[in-house]
Write a protein that holds these residues in place. Sequence first.
Motif, PDB file in Angstrom:
ATOM      1  N   ASP A 188       0.797  -1.219   0.000  1.00  0.00           N
ATOM      2  CA  ASP A 188       0.000   0.000   0.000  1.00  0.00           C
ATOM      3  C   ASP A 188       0.834   1.276   0.000  1.00  0.00           C
ATOM      4  OD1 ASP A 188      -2.814  -0.910   0.006  1.00  0.00           O
ATOM      5  OD2 ASP A 188      -2.167  -1.984   1.787  1.00  0.00           O
ATOM      6  N   GLY A 189       2.075   1.177   0.469  1.00  0.00           N
ATOM      7  CA  GLY A 189       2.948   2.341   0.402  1.00  0.00           C
ATOM      8  C   GLY A 189       3.269   2.750  -1.010  1.00  0.00           C
ATOM      9  N   LEU A 190       3.284   1.783  -1.921  1.00  0.00           N
ATOM     10  CA  LEU A 190       3.546   2.056  -3.330  1.00  0.00           C
ATOM     11  C   LEU A 190       2.264   2.280  -4.121  1.00  0.00           C
ATOM     12  CD1 LEU A 190       6.244  -0.675  -4.128  1.00  0.00           C
ATOM     13  CD2 LEU A 190       6.628   1.738  -3.638  1.00  0.00           C
ATOM     14  N   LEU A 191       1.193   1.643  -3.692  1.00  0.00           N
ATOM     15  CA  LEU A 191      -0.042   1.627  -4.472  1.00  0.00           C
ATOM     16  C   LEU A 191      -0.781   2.962  -4.448  1.00  0.00           C
ATOM     17  CD1 LEU A 191      -2.088  -0.108  -6.100  1.00  0.00           C
ATOM     18  CD2 LEU A 191      -3.119  -0.743  -3.906  1.00  0.00           C
ATOM     19  N   HIS A 192      -0.677   3.694  -3.344  1.00  0.00           N
ATOM     20  CA  HIS A 192      -1.492   4.892  -3.161  1.00  0.00           C
ATOM     21  C   HIS A 192      -0.633   6.145  -3.020  1.00  0.00           C
ATOM     22  CE1 HIS A 192      -4.565   1.944  -2.198  1.00  0.00           C
ATOM     23  NE2 HIS A 192      -3.854   1.521  -1.168  1.00  0.00           N
ATOM     24  N   VAL A 193      -1.163   7.251  -3.440  1.00  0.00           N
ATOM     25  CA  VAL A 193      -0.563   8.535  -3.098  1.00  0.00           C
ATOM     26  C   VAL A 193      -0.685   8.715  -1.582  1.00  0.00           C
ATOM     27  CG1 VAL A 193      -0.705  11.028  -3.354  1.00  0.00           C
ATOM     28  CG2 VAL A 193      -1.122   9.556  -5.333  1.00  0.00           C
ATOM     29  N   GLY A 194       0.448   8.901  -0.929  1.00  0.00           N
ATOM     30  CA  GLY A 194       0.411   9.037   0.530  1.00  0.00           C
ATOM     31  C   GLY A 194       0.349   7.721   1.268  1.00  0.00           C
ATOM     32  N   GLY A 195       0.485   6.620   0.553  1.00  0.00           N
ATOM     33  CA  GLY A 195       0.474   5.319   1.214  1.00  0.00           C
ATOM     34  C   GLY A 195      -0.807   5.085   1.992  1.00  0.00           C
ATOM     35  N   MET A 196      -0.688   4.650   3.249  1.00  0.00           N
ATOM     36  CA  MET A 196      -1.860   4.374   4.068  1.00  0.00           C
ATOM     37  C   MET A 196      -2.287   5.567   4.919  1.00  0.00           C
ATOM     38  SD  MET A 196      -1.391   0.379   5.159  1.00  0.00           S
ATOM     39  CE  MET A 196      -3.155   0.139   5.408  1.00  0.00           C
ATOM     40  N   ARG A 197      -1.615   6.693   4.723  1.00  0.00           N
ATOM     41  CA  ARG A 197      -2.091   7.903   5.390  1.00  0.00           C
ATOM     42  C   ARG A 197      -3.419   8.324   4.758  1.00  0.00           C
ATOM     43  NH1 ARG A 197       3.248   9.155   4.373  1.00  0.00           N
ATOM     44  NH2 ARG A 197       2.665  10.668   2.756  1.00  0.00           N
ATOM     45  N   ASP A 198      -4.251   8.957   5.531  1.00  0.00           N
ATOM     46  CA  ASP A 198      -5.562   9.396   5.041  1.00  0.00           C
ATOM     47  C   ASP A 198      -6.317   8.223   4.406  1.00  0.00           C
ATOM     48  OD1 ASP A 198      -4.962  12.090   5.745  1.00  0.00           O
ATOM     49  OD2 ASP A 198      -3.801  12.269   3.891  1.00  0.00           O
ATOM     50  N   TRP A 199      -6.370   7.139   5.156  1.00  0.00           N
ATOM     51  CA  TRP A 199      -7.010   5.902   4.670  1.00  0.00           C
ATOM     52  C   TRP A 199      -8.461   6.177   4.320  1.00  0.00           C
ATOM     53  CZ3 TRP A 199      -5.008   2.087   2.443  1.00  0.00           C
ATOM     54  CH2 TRP A 199      -5.603   0.822   2.397  1.00  0.00           C
ATOM     55  N   SER A 200      -8.931   5.581   3.211  1.00  0.00           N
ATOM     56  CA  SER A 200     -10.255   5.924   2.698  1.00  0.00           C
ATOM     57  C   SER A 200     -10.892   4.743   1.986  1.00  0.00           C
ATOM     58  CB  SER A 200     -10.141   7.091   1.704  1.00  0.00           C
ATOM     59  OG  SER A 200      -9.396   6.689   0.550  1.00  0.00           O
ATOM     60  N   ALA A 201     -12.177   4.876   1.689  1.00  0.00           N
ATOM     61  CA  ALA A 201     -12.886   3.851   0.926  1.00  0.00           C
ATOM     62  C   ALA A 201     -12.283   3.695  -0.457  1.00  0.00           C
ATOM     63  CB  ALA A 201     -14.368   4.217   0.827  1.00  0.00           C
ATOM     64  N   GLU A 202     -11.826   4.793  -1.063  1.00  0.00           N
ATOM     65  CA  GLU A 202     -11.206   4.725  -2.385  1.00  0.00           C
ATOM     66  C   GLU A 202      -9.920   3.911  -2.337  1.00  0.00           C
ATOM     67  OE1 GLU A 202      -9.859   5.488  -6.381  1.00  0.00           O
ATOM     68  OE2 GLU A 202     -11.845   5.461  -5.441  1.00  0.00           O
ATOM     69  N   LYS A 203      -9.132   4.068  -1.288  1.00  0.00           N
ATOM     70  CA  LYS A 203      -7.888   3.302  -1.189  1.00  0.00           C
ATOM     71  C   LYS A 203      -8.174   1.818  -0.957  1.00  0.00           C
ATOM     72  CE  LYS A 203      -4.708   6.999   0.079  1.00  0.00           C
ATOM     73  NZ  LYS A 203      -3.686   7.501   1.025  1.00  0.00           N
ATOM     74  N   VAL A 204      -9.185   1.502  -0.175  1.00  0.00           N
ATOM     75  CA  VAL A 204      -9.568   0.099  -0.008  1.00  0.00           C
ATOM     76  C   VAL A 204      -9.989  -0.490  -1.350  1.00  0.00           C
ATOM     77  CG1 VAL A 204     -11.253  -1.466   1.047  1.00  0.00           C
ATOM     78  CG2 VAL A 204     -10.210   0.346   2.418  1.00  0.00           C
ATOM     79  N   ALA A 205     -10.802   0.263  -2.084  1.00  0.00           N
ATOM     80  CA  ALA A 205     -11.279  -0.223  -3.383  1.00  0.00           C
ATOM     81  C   ALA A 205     -10.119  -0.423  -4.350  1.00  0.00           C
ATOM     82  CB  ALA A 205     -12.290   0.764  -3.967  1.00  0.00           C
TER      83      ALA A 205
END
Length: 636
Positions: A149-166
Motif C-alpha cells: 500500500d505504500g507504493l499503491l497509493h498517493v500518501g500510502g496508508m495515510r488518510d485511509w479511505s474507501a477509495e484506497k480500499v477499493a
Amino acid sequence: MAKDFSTMDDCNPSHNQSIHDLSNPLRRTILRGGLATTISSLLAPLGAVSLSGCSTTPTGIGPMLGFKSVTMNDLDTVTVPDGYRVQVLYRWGDAVGIAGNMPAYKSDASNTATEQEAQAGMHHDGIHYFPLDGSQRGLLVMNHEYTDDGLLHVGGMRDWSAEKVAKAQAAMGVSVIEIVNRGNSWEVVRPSRFARRVTATTPMLITGPARGHARLRTRDDASGAVVLGTVNNCAHGFTPWGTYLTCEENFNGYFNGPDKPDADQARWGLKKGGAGYRWHEFDERFDVARHPNEYNRFGWVVEIDPMDPTSTPVKRTALGRAAHEGAHVTQTRDGRVVVYMGEDSRFEYIYKFVSRDAVRPGGAKANADLLDHGTLYVARFNAGGRGEWIELTQGKNGLTAERGFASQGDVVISTRQASDLVGATKMDRPEWIASDAKTGWVYCTLTNNATRGKPGFPGVDAANPRVENTMGNIIRWKEDGDFAATTFAWNHFVMAGNPVLDRADAKGNVKGDQLGSPDGLWVDGRGVLWIETDISTSTLGKGDYAATPNNGMYAADTTTGEIRRFLVGPRGCELTGVIMTPDMKSLFVNIQHPGEPASERSNPDEVMKVSTWPDKARPRSATIVITRADGGVIGA
C-alpha cells in the motif's frame, strides 16, 4: 544445436490440448472430441508416445543443462546466462487490454480504483500460457498476490479511505492478457477480446459440498452460494479442459478478528487488526465481529475459464479450504484428474484430490462440475521412505458428527482441523508442487520453518528432519502405481543450504549452485526441474545467506541432481511463476515485490533506496520473457 520444434504445432493446430500438452509442452495436441479422454489417460502414466506421426520425445537437444551458471550478485536488474535476452512484458499498472478501457499507468500512484480494475495488479505470482496459435500467440493468465500500500497509493496508508480500499482490492486477483510474438519481441495485444481482470470484488459461485452450508451464509448471501472476490492469489494450476486454477493463500490477514477468537478462528490465526490492511474500516464484510461467516468463504481453489471473459469464476470447495499455495493437476490412467495442493504455513499439510469422474470431451462446459465430486486426502510421511494418503471423508477416519464433522461440508470448511484429527504430517511450509509425467515423481518445495523443534512447537520427523529449518528442502514422492494410489515412496530430492556451514539446519547437499528457501517449481517438457527461491528479504545477504544477496531461479537435472543458477533477480524481489511456450523457446517468469526490504506500508522513497526496477522509478512487479539470441530452446 537444439532441435527446432517450431513446426510441431502444425500436427494438429486446431485441436484442444490435453493436460499433458499443457504441462509437458512437447506432447501433442489431441481432439476435443471422443478420443480426448482415452488418449490423455494413456499419456498420464507413460513416457513419450507418438500421435499422428508427431514425435513427443525431443531429440538432438543434448545435455539437460546446456548453459553456464549465472554468478550470484546484488544488482538491481535481471541477470541471465550469456546468449539470453530479457524483455519486460507486463508490469503492475499496465493496461490489460479491455476495449475502450485502457488507462495509462501513472508513476505517482494517482491511478484510481476504477482505473486499477483495468490494469495489471500488484505482485505477479503463479502464471500459465494457454496457446491460441501454438508458440506465437496465446493467453497469459497470472495471479496478483497482495498489495504494497505504500507504493499503491498517493500518501500510502495515510488518510485511509474507501477509495484506497477499493484500489487495493482491485490490485489483486488475476489478469488474463493476450500476447503475440512479433519475431524479435513479445507484446501484449491491446485491445483483446480475452482481456480480463478478476479482483477482490468479482462475483463468484460456490460449488461442491460446502455450497449452502450454514457457515457460508451471510447477511448479504443467505444462500451461501455466491461470494464477492478472491484474495491473496498465490500459485495456480490448470486443467485438461483448458481452465485456470487460482489459489487463495493467506486470506485471513485481510480480516479484522474479534477480541476473543473462538477455536476455529484461532486455528486460522485471526486477530484484532488482521495483518494491517484495514479493509474492514470501509468494507465491513472483512470485520469478523460483524460478519463472522465471511472469512469461511475464502481459502478455496478458484476455477476461471480464460477463453470466456464473461464466465463466472467458481470456488471449488471439494478441494478443501486451506492457505492454498497452488493446485497442480495431473491425470490417472482412466482419465480422472488428481490435484496436488500444498499449504504454505508452518506445520500445515500436503493434500490431493482425486476426481470421481474421468475428463469428458467438450472442454470447459462439459467438465463444469468435474471438480465438485471426488475424494480429498492428506499426506502422512512415515519413516523408512514410505507414506500414505489419509482419506478426508465424513464418517471415515474419525471424522464423525461427534467430533464436529456432521457433513462433508464440515470436513472441507475445516480441512485443517480434519487433518489434525487424522494425524497427517505437519510440514515445513509446503509450497509449489510439480510432477514429471515421464518418471512419475511428484516434487514439493518445503520453503523453511525456523520454529521446527523450538519449545512449544512440533519436533523433527522423517520428512522434516531439521531443527529450526532456515534453508528449506525439496521433497518428492512416487505413487504406488497410478496417481490415484493411496500409498507412495518418498525421499528428499535436495536439502537446500550453504555447503560451507557445519550446522545441520543450514548445511546443504546441493550438487552445484547454492540455494535456499525454494518456492516456485515447474517441470518442463524435457524433465528439467525449475526452482525459484523466496529467501526473506530481511535475511538476504546476512548470516547464513551472506552469499545470497538476491533471490534467483535454478534449473535441476533430476537424473543427476545437478543444479545450476539460471537467473538472478533484482534487489528485494522474489521469483515466482514460471512457464514456457510449447516450443520451449520463450520462458515467462514473474518478478515479485522488487524493493521489499522496506516496509510494505512505507514511503515509496524508502523502497526506492532498495530497488527502482524495472523503470528506474517506483518499483513494479512484472512478467518478463526470456529468449535465446540464437532462437534456440531455453536451457538446452
